[in-house]
Design a protein around this motif. Sequence first.
Motif, mmCIF file in Angstrom:
data_model
loop_
_atom_site.group_PDB
_atom_site.id
_atom_site.type_symbol
_atom_site.label_atom_id
_atom_site.label_comp_id
_atom_site.label_asym_id
_atom_site.label_seq_id
_atom_site.Cartn_x
_atom_site.Cartn_y
_atom_site.Cartn_z
ATOM 1 N N VAL A 269 0.975 -1.249 -0.126
ATOM 2 C CA VAL A 269 0.032 -0.051 -0.126
ATOM 3 C C VAL A 269 0.642 1.231 -0.101
ATOM 4 C CG1 VAL A 269 -1.545 1.174 1.466
ATOM 5 C CG2 VAL A 269 -1.976 -1.367 1.255
ATOM 6 N N ASN A 270 1.834 1.359 0.662
ATOM 7 C CA ASN A 270 2.528 2.367 1.061
ATOM 8 C C ASN A 270 3.472 2.600 -0.080
ATOM 9 O OD1 ASN A 270 1.316 3.593 3.429
ATOM 10 N ND2 ASN A 270 2.632 2.085 4.690
ATOM 11 N N LYS A 271 4.203 1.739 -0.566
ATOM 12 C CA LYS A 271 5.181 1.808 -1.686
ATOM 13 C C LYS A 271 4.344 1.657 -3.227
ATOM 14 C CE LYS A 271 9.095 1.311 1.102
ATOM 15 N NZ LYS A 271 10.113 1.293 1.263
ATOM 16 N N GLN A 272 3.942 0.545 -3.466
ATOM 17 C CA GLN A 272 3.494 0.027 -4.909
ATOM 18 C C GLN A 272 2.081 1.078 -5.062
ATOM 19 O OE1 GLN A 272 4.141 -4.100 -4.424
ATOM 20 N NE2 GLN A 272 4.564 -3.965 -6.575
ATOM 21 N N LEU A 273 1.185 0.532 -4.297
ATOM 22 C CA LEU A 273 -0.043 1.396 -4.674
ATOM 23 C C LEU A 273 0.038 2.965 -4.554
ATOM 24 C CD1 LEU A 273 -2.998 0.267 -5.349
ATOM 25 C CD2 LEU A 273 -3.469 0.597 -2.824
ATOM 26 N N ALA A 274 0.952 3.670 -3.858
ATOM 27 C CA ALA A 274 0.960 5.001 -3.511
ATOM 28 C C ALA A 274 1.912 5.738 -4.620
ATOM 29 C CB ALA A 274 1.812 5.148 -2.239
ATOM 30 N N SER A 275 2.441 4.765 -5.259
ATOM 31 C CA SER A 275 3.457 5.501 -6.312
ATOM 32 C C SER A 275 2.700 5.274 -7.750
ATOM 33 C CB SER A 275 4.841 4.464 -6.681
ATOM 34 O OG SER A 275 4.535 3.113 -6.957
ATOM 35 N N ILE A 276 1.479 4.589 -7.957
ATOM 36 C CA ILE A 276 0.712 4.674 -9.090
ATOM 37 C C ILE A 276 -0.076 6.065 -9.441
ATOM 38 C CG2 ILE A 276 -1.090 3.471 -10.438
ATOM 39 C CD1 ILE A 276 -0.510 1.090 -8.788
ATOM 40 N N ASP A 277 0.379 6.837 -10.446
ATOM 41 C CA ASP A 277 -0.226 7.953 -10.629
ATOM 42 C C ASP A 277 -1.808 7.535 -11.422
ATOM 43 O OD1 ASP A 277 2.122 9.512 -10.407
ATOM 44 O OD2 ASP A 277 2.995 8.983 -12.546
ATOM 45 N N GLY A 278 -2.768 8.336 -11.100
ATOM 46 C CA GLY A 278 -4.007 8.524 -11.581
ATOM 47 C C GLY A 278 -4.791 7.921 -10.439
ATOM 48 N N ILE A 279 -4.266 7.209 -9.194
ATOM 49 C CA ILE A 279 -5.148 6.919 -8.173
ATOM 50 C C ILE A 279 -5.530 8.320 -7.213
ATOM 51 C CG2 ILE A 279 -5.354 5.647 -5.980
ATOM 52 C CD1 ILE A 279 -3.703 3.556 -7.329
ATOM 53 N N ILE A 280 -6.920 8.517 -6.931
ATOM 54 C CA ILE A 280 -7.249 9.600 -6.106
ATOM 55 C C ILE A 280 -7.299 9.068 -4.559
ATOM 56 C CG2 ILE A 280 -9.238 11.079 -5.375
ATOM 57 C CD1 ILE A 280 -9.836 11.253 -8.444
ATOM 58 N N THR A 281 -7.874 7.772 -4.643
ATOM 59 C CA THR A 281 -8.072 7.138 -3.042
ATOM 60 C C THR A 281 -8.270 5.627 -3.353
ATOM 61 O OG1 THR A 281 -9.332 7.560 -1.116
ATOM 62 C CG2 THR A 281 -10.839 7.574 -3.236
ATOM 63 N N SER A 282 -7.985 5.040 -2.060
ATOM 64 C CA SER A 282 -8.373 3.480 -1.980
ATOM 65 C C SER A 282 -8.880 3.348 -0.721
ATOM 66 C CB SER A 282 -7.114 2.634 -2.403
ATOM 67 O OG SER A 282 -6.114 3.059 -1.426
ATOM 68 N N ASP A 283 -9.533 2.048 -0.621
ATOM 69 C CA ASP A 283 -10.111 1.750 0.565
ATOM 70 C C ASP A 283 -9.765 0.013 0.651
ATOM 71 O OD1 ASP A 283 -11.441 1.505 2.845
ATOM 72 O OD2 ASP A 283 -13.461 1.937 2.003
ATOM 73 N N LEU A 284 -9.312 -0.302 1.527
ATOM 74 C CA LEU A 284 -9.101 -1.743 1.792
ATOM 75 C C LEU A 284 -9.947 -2.482 2.716
ATOM 76 C CD1 LEU A 284 -6.419 -0.142 1.546
ATOM 77 C CD2 LEU A 284 -5.210 -2.338 1.314
ATOM 78 N N SER A 285 -10.103 -3.823 2.330
ATOM 79 C CA SER A 285 -10.828 -4.779 3.402
ATOM 80 C C SER A 285 -10.069 -6.102 3.439
ATOM 81 C CB SER A 285 -12.301 -4.953 2.785
ATOM 82 O OG SER A 285 -13.111 -3.814 2.884
ATOM 83 N N ILE A 286 -9.734 -6.568 4.600
ATOM 84 C CA ILE A 286 -9.027 -7.846 4.826
ATOM 85 C C ILE A 286 -10.147 -8.628 5.104
ATOM 86 C CG2 ILE A 286 -7.546 -8.966 6.162
ATOM 87 C CD1 ILE A 286 -6.159 -6.320 6.793
ATOM 88 N N GLU A 287 -9.939 -10.026 4.246
ATOM 89 C CA GLU A 287 -10.942 -10.994 4.557
ATOM 90 C C GLU A 287 -10.645 -11.571 5.732
ATOM 91 O OE1 GLU A 287 -10.217 -15.348 3.079
ATOM 92 O OE2 GLU A 287 -11.263 -14.221 1.444
ATOM 93 N N LEU A 288 -11.789 -11.748 6.474
ATOM 94 C CA LEU A 288 -11.643 -12.368 7.718
ATOM 95 C C LEU A 288 -11.942 -13.819 7.955
ATOM 96 C CD1 LEU A 288 -13.265 -9.420 10.028
ATOM 97 C CD2 LEU A 288 -10.901 -9.949 9.611
ATOM 98 N N LYS A 289 -12.882 -14.287 6.963
ATOM 99 C CA LYS A 289 -13.381 -15.595 6.858
ATOM 100 C C LYS A 289 -14.129 -15.843 5.485
ATOM 101 C CE LYS A 289 -16.589 -19.117 9.151
ATOM 102 N NZ LYS A 289 -17.377 -19.225 10.395
#
Length: 151
Positions: A119-139
């Motif tokens: 998230v902090n390196k790869q996703l943050a470095s992609i031009d054109g992303i305004i925002t992102s929201d993440l959900s971790i699978e629990l089950k």
Amino acid sequence: MDKIDALDRAILMHLQMDGKSAFTKIASNLQISEGTVRTRVKKMLKNKYFQFIIHMDPASLGLEVQVIIWIQTQLGCQDQVADVLSQLSEVRFVAAFSGQYDLIVQAYFKNKNDLITFVNKQLASIDGIITSDLSIELKQYKDSFSYITNE
């Protein structure tokens, strides 16, 4: 071959239950010739109606963290962002959706630290992303690629 007919569906149901099933066994169960099964499967593969894949359990490969990432892109950047995301080894699925987010991404990681780095390196470095929201699978309750039913 424009559409899948009842016989194609029956063949696909057998393959869906056991992808290693011999054409002779399918033919016997459906009371048709093995050549018919072989020809139908060959045509469906050629027309890309299905593909043979190995569906692995990510956890068995040490990928313990599954996330869904919703991404909002700048206008005109959706394809560019999707192309970059599609190249990343952690990413299994990328698709455009309607609604608040433009892209939905499914990705797997060995642990939460790998996710944070992503998230902090790869996703943050992609031009054109305004925002992102993440959900971790629990089950997980279902994970299937079966679309053919007895109907």
